[in-house]
Scaffold this motif. Sequence first.
Motif, short mmCIF file in Angstrom:
data_model
loop_
_atom_site.label_atom_id
_atom_site.label_comp_id
_atom_site.label_asym_id
_atom_site.label_seq_id
_atom_site.Cartn_x
_atom_site.Cartn_y
_atom_site.Cartn_z
N GLU A 148 -20.04 4.95 -4.74
CA GLU A 148 -20.66 6.00 -5.74
C GLU A 148 -22.07 6.42 -4.97
OE1 GLU A 148 -21.53 8.19 -9.03
OE2 GLU A 148 -19.72 7.41 -8.28
N VAL A 149 -22.66 5.34 -4.42
CA VAL A 149 -23.94 6.14 -3.69
C VAL A 149 -23.46 7.10 -2.59
CG1 VAL A 149 -25.85 5.19 -1.81
CG2 VAL A 149 -25.02 3.77 -3.76
N HIS A 150 -22.48 6.73 -1.67
CA HIS A 150 -22.20 7.64 -0.74
C HIS A 150 -21.77 8.83 -1.33
CE1 HIS A 150 -19.52 9.32 2.48
NE2 HIS A 150 -20.44 8.83 3.30
N GLU A 151 -21.02 9.10 -2.44
CA GLU A 151 -20.73 10.11 -2.90
C GLU A 151 -21.83 11.13 -3.44
OE1 GLU A 151 -18.09 11.54 -7.05
OE2 GLU A 151 -17.60 9.56 -5.77
N VAL A 152 -22.76 10.44 -3.83
CA VAL A 152 -23.88 11.31 -4.42
C VAL A 152 -24.89 11.71 -3.46
CG1 VAL A 152 -25.87 11.28 -6.04
CG2 VAL A 152 -23.83 9.86 -6.52
N LEU A 153 -24.96 10.86 -2.36
CA LEU A 153 -25.71 11.42 -1.26
C LEU A 153 -25.07 12.55 -0.48
CD1 LEU A 153 -26.56 8.06 0.71
CD2 LEU A 153 -28.24 9.57 -0.35
N GLY A 154 -23.75 12.58 -0.54
CA GLY A 154 -22.80 13.72 -0.31
C GLY A 154 -23.17 14.73 -0.99
N ALA A 155 -23.32 14.66 -2.16
CA ALA A 155 -23.36 15.89 -3.25
C ALA A 155 -24.78 16.52 -2.96
CB ALA A 155 -23.38 15.34 -4.58
#
Length: 203
Positions: free
Chosen positions: A145-152
């Motif tokens: 989830e952390v990685h996904e939000v940073l990517g967003a």
Amino acid sequence: MQAAHLVQVLTTGIGVGGTLAAALLTQAFNRRAERDRYVREDRSRWLAERQRIGAKFLAGALSLERDLWSSCSHLDRDNRVERLAGHTSLLLTPEDGIPGVLDSLTRRILVEDIEEALGRLNDLEELVAEVTLIGTPEEAIAASEVHEVLGAVVGHLESFAPFDDAADLVEECRTARDVFAEEARRSLRVDGSYVPPDVRPRS
């Protein structure tokens, strides 16, 4: 004489049997102790590795999050139907920028920030994979989830999104990071739940 001899034989047999039984019990006890020691050492080794990977992921995510926050300061709050006037990505805009929307200096800064962030996201993705392999399922979900939000957030920079939209996502990063930290501490059986505050006022 025969009775005495028989008693002697029986006594000897019992003695040998007792010695053999004692030896077998000792051997079984030693095997179990060795197995228990190996399990303890293995658990300790994996615990240390999980701690190392978790700390590395957390530090990398925090560092990228802070840099992305700085990058967001180059976005504007203008309400336009087309943010980049016909371009699908800031990376595809002319080097001179877009008149009235994006000057060349801001474009160059954001392009450099986005390209660097993409590389760091790839590094974090490898750490997410390691967390998935050796961490708890809850840790793996939180790291993803952390990685996904940073990517967003990087995606918002690339589309030159309004500042407030990107800033909201950065704050989501902080929340997701705190969740990961909590799950990591729980899996490591660390008492307490304190995470240093990271307050950044919006300009």
